[in-house]
Design a protein around this motif. Sequence first.
Motif, mmCIF file in Angstrom:
data_model
loop_
_atom_site.group_PDB
_atom_site.id
_atom_site.type_symbol
_atom_site.label_atom_id
_atom_site.label_comp_id
_atom_site.label_asym_id
_atom_site.label_seq_id
_atom_site.Cartn_x
_atom_site.Cartn_y
_atom_site.Cartn_z
ATOM 1 N N SER A 107 0.830 -1.209 0.000
ATOM 2 C CA SER A 107 0.000 0.000 0.000
ATOM 3 C C SER A 107 0.861 1.254 0.000
ATOM 4 O O SER A 107 0.423 2.319 0.433
ATOM 5 C CB SER A 107 -0.920 0.005 1.227
ATOM 6 O OG SER A 107 -1.711 -1.152 1.283
ATOM 7 N N ALA A 120 1.839 3.208 -2.331
ATOM 8 C CA ALA A 120 1.488 4.287 -3.241
ATOM 9 C C ALA A 120 0.750 5.418 -2.534
ATOM 10 O O ALA A 120 0.874 6.578 -2.913
ATOM 11 C CB ALA A 120 0.648 3.741 -4.392
ATOM 12 N N SER A 163 6.745 4.772 -6.021
ATOM 13 C CA SER A 163 5.826 3.653 -5.825
ATOM 14 C C SER A 163 4.551 3.903 -6.633
ATOM 15 O O SER A 163 3.670 4.643 -6.190
ATOM 16 C CB SER A 163 5.456 3.494 -4.346
ATOM 17 O OG SER A 163 6.600 3.298 -3.552
ATOM 18 N N ARG A 190 0.888 2.760 -8.617
ATOM 19 C CA ARG A 190 -0.204 1.793 -8.524
ATOM 20 C C ARG A 190 -1.227 2.100 -9.614
ATOM 21 O O ARG A 190 -1.586 3.256 -9.834
ATOM 22 C CB ARG A 190 -0.904 1.852 -7.165
ATOM 23 C CG ARG A 190 -2.071 0.859 -7.054
ATOM 24 C CD ARG A 190 -2.735 0.868 -5.694
ATOM 25 N NE ARG A 190 -3.616 2.011 -5.514
ATOM 26 C CZ ARG A 190 -4.439 2.141 -4.466
ATOM 27 N NH1 ARG A 190 -4.473 1.239 -3.511
ATOM 28 N NH2 ARG A 190 -5.212 3.212 -4.356
ATOM 29 N N SER A 226 -5.166 -5.150 -10.499
ATOM 30 C CA SER A 226 -4.289 -4.072 -10.039
ATOM 31 C C SER A 226 -2.833 -4.453 -10.190
ATOM 32 O O SER A 226 -2.456 -5.624 -10.132
ATOM 33 C CB SER A 226 -4.584 -3.715 -8.576
ATOM 34 O OG SER A 226 -4.259 -4.786 -7.719
ATOM 35 N N GLN A 247 0.601 -2.879 -8.379
ATOM 36 C CA GLN A 247 1.055 -1.909 -7.393
ATOM 37 C C GLN A 247 2.417 -2.305 -6.852
ATOM 38 O O GLN A 247 2.839 -3.463 -6.966
ATOM 39 C CB GLN A 247 0.045 -1.754 -6.268
ATOM 40 C CG GLN A 247 -0.341 -3.031 -5.551
ATOM 41 C CD GLN A 247 -1.484 -2.795 -4.572
ATOM 42 O OE1 GLN A 247 -1.654 -1.700 -4.052
ATOM 43 N NE2 GLN A 247 -2.269 -3.822 -4.322
#
Length: 919
Positions: free
Chosen positions: A209, A211, A598, A600, A618, A620
């Motif tokens: 997570s 991003a 980063s 995503r 997704s 990411q």
Amino acid sequence: MVRKLLALFFSLSTFFAIAQTEVSGLVFDEYLEPFPGVSIRSSEGESATSNIDGEFTIKVKKFPVTINVSLVGFQTEVLQISDASEEINVILKETFVLDQVVVSASRTPERIIESPVTIERIGIADIKRNTSVSFYDGLVNLKGIDSYEANYGFKSINSRGFSTFDNTRFVQLVDGVETSIPATNFSVGNLVGPSELDVKNVEILPGASSALYGANAFNGILLMRTKSPFEFDGVSTYVKSGFISQEATEKSDLFYDVGARMAYKFSDKFAGKVNFTYFDAEEWHANDLSNTSGIAGVVIPGTRESDTNYDGVNVYGDEVSANINEIAQLLELGGLIPAGASALVPNVDVSRTGYAETDLVNYDGYNMKFDGSLHYRPWGDDRIEVILNSRFSRGNNIYQGSNRFSQKDYYVEQYKLEVLGKNFFLRGYYTGNDSGQSTDLRFLGIGIDELNKPSSQWYGEYIGAFLATGSHAAARNVADANRFVPGTQAFENALNTVASTPISNGGAGITDVTSYYHGDANYNFRDLIDWAEIQVGGSFRRHLVNSNGTLFTDLGSQITFDNYGFYTQIQKKFLNDKLKFTGSVRYDKSKNFEGNFSPRIALNYALDENNDHILRASYQTGFRNPSILEQYSGLRIGPNRFSIGTAEENLDRFVAITANNDGTTSTITGRDAFSRALLPSSVFAGAPVRANVSPVKPETVTSYELGYRSIIGINDDNILELDINGYYNQYQDFVAFKDVIIPNYGSLDANGQPDALALGALAAGDITAFNLNTNSLADISSYGFGLGASTKVFGNFNFGLNYTLSKLIFDQDSDPEFNPGFNTPEHQVKVSFGNPKLFKNIGFNINARWQDSFLWESSFLTGVIDSRTVIDAQLNYRIPVLKSRFKIGATNLTGEEYVVAPGSGSIGSVYYISWTIND
């Protein structure tokens, strides 16, 4: 003229009377209990919130008027009111899980079913049905979520592999504030988190997570939101008690857990709340006396009676070991034993006796938490809200990392100032910790032995007695004569002396008052830009490291460093809102490392008009900056064994003195740990080879995920909720520990071969072991699959089932000395079954979890964790007239004890009864 004035007066009076008309009503839940905290909004723009008794009053200018009654997790009720005298009673029903609104996945409200990534959630109703002792314990029943219990209050939450008690790859937030301990960069369960009475909902995003949430949101992120005093005012309390059953104590230990929440809405502009919780509970005893191959080793056959070099799992002090033949030769050269006597001494290693963990610690754990906040709304509504919050925590517990640690009277404090708006937030906070009277149990055992009798004296007496008797048992008895005996005053005095002496001064005490300052902000342009939803944000953090040399290389030289990051996200819907695109990117920079991007990208596609069947995909990325320990630690974890942080700067900060077998000492620096590093397996094989290690740098993960969520109608009263996901993760520069051995003197040539001096050190056993945090060059990846389904069976019984597959792909031959530490079972199955209204005011719930066996690797011990099945259950009874809920329950009903990691405490059963008022 007078008549005109009277007519005008009565007209104005009638107008103001109408303008000030109020409508009152009551809100109930499905079980006809008063429902506080529910939002009521009128079509005229007025708003109100139900109080603790479910009552609300809202202003109305004219009739008819439409009001919406809503709360996250429940179906919105829309009412048409035609007269102020109408009796208004609203019953809110729970919405489907996948219909509930979440904000964590995109930092904007959206239905779970439409979120771009996998997400797990619990709300107020789930907390009431929870079978565990606390809501936090109950998170383990969610799909893809793992929990590792260190003790009653400290659980480590994780997802998608690479689990540890010091889980720096998983971020935990409470109302936007990270709960990690500054020195260690990981959250100690909910010991610094909210009271169960104050939790509004919990959202967990398994997987990367970074991003949106930055560094360390590598395996996932957990977000807890608390209740606003504007929406949930009043007083609520709980009392829990019962007993903890574990074989180690041969009795049942009582525990106590109490909490209170007080919130008051002074006006539409000003409100406040305070929370207090306290528990006192016996911790899980760690009493594994199995023999091991040494620190970070494995369990091997043998007992103290059968193995002269015994090193028990939960025995400390027996890590001190020496070859008695080599010592005898030195004694012979010094004329301390007769000439030729050394030939009668066998060439074996002998360890000192040590003390069991149960002799060294008091397992009486406790935690006391307090938090308070003031809330100010300048315009009397939620357009702008200013929040000042403070949070404090103090307690005792046992923690397992590279060693086992006893933390007594630790203290954590947090202060936050936050401004919340409809489309933005701006917050700053401070977190500081004080380790209190914390000790390293391994060095506590070693220190007590050394205080009683220095090893040089102990081994001399051992050899003398062996020469006289030819018996190792007799020799140990002589050497251990007058040894401090647990329970005596002499033992307690010695324990206190060693515990109060810092590790840096030869004791076992740990001092840590590390802290950090943090600020972050976010702005959503949704009211300024209508073709897409665009957000921007950023964060900054300054670390102030201070352990006085007991954990870090900061003795006489403070460590300070910063990190910051910026991000943006865009969301756009296409094809009549059936296709949603989410794109995010974040840039982060920390002092010791290069900047990192980063990105995503996620796509959601609705297969139907109602958006009840959603496909998602997704891509990411996530990254993790090495923790402060991985960068700056300088920790002695055993005799001639160290764990050091490997940031480039730290290699010059670290200096250690190690002992040689001839009584001399050698000085070793952090640079030596790299320039002279040898693979342990090659040293023991007699053909030393240079270890390929380098200073630590951030690790990254690239994640690909596919998913499907669906709400399937079975009949008019029942639906099936289905959530399926699969992921594939590729890791680069993965950080984990690597063991190396260096000769205490000499050097390696350009080809990595020891010179004559270094070969002499290896032959004499003059070596030092290092546990280095470094990056693996091996290809590491993992994949997983999750399936979750819930529905009603047998009429109105809730039934849920989920399955999780977690698989590591790693070729050990590509990096033989590297231990990835995946530490996660390959298969897990979780089942829930219950009925919140089995009979009038009576409900129950059962949770069962099964997982298969798996390998646990750590710098403390490596071993296989057996498969297990755990069953928790609760029965609750509501007394509406008392606004009370009584619950009786148990965790691990079968009583089959288990450990979550080698060397940790044995988990038994907890039987409890609780009384909650105004929950």
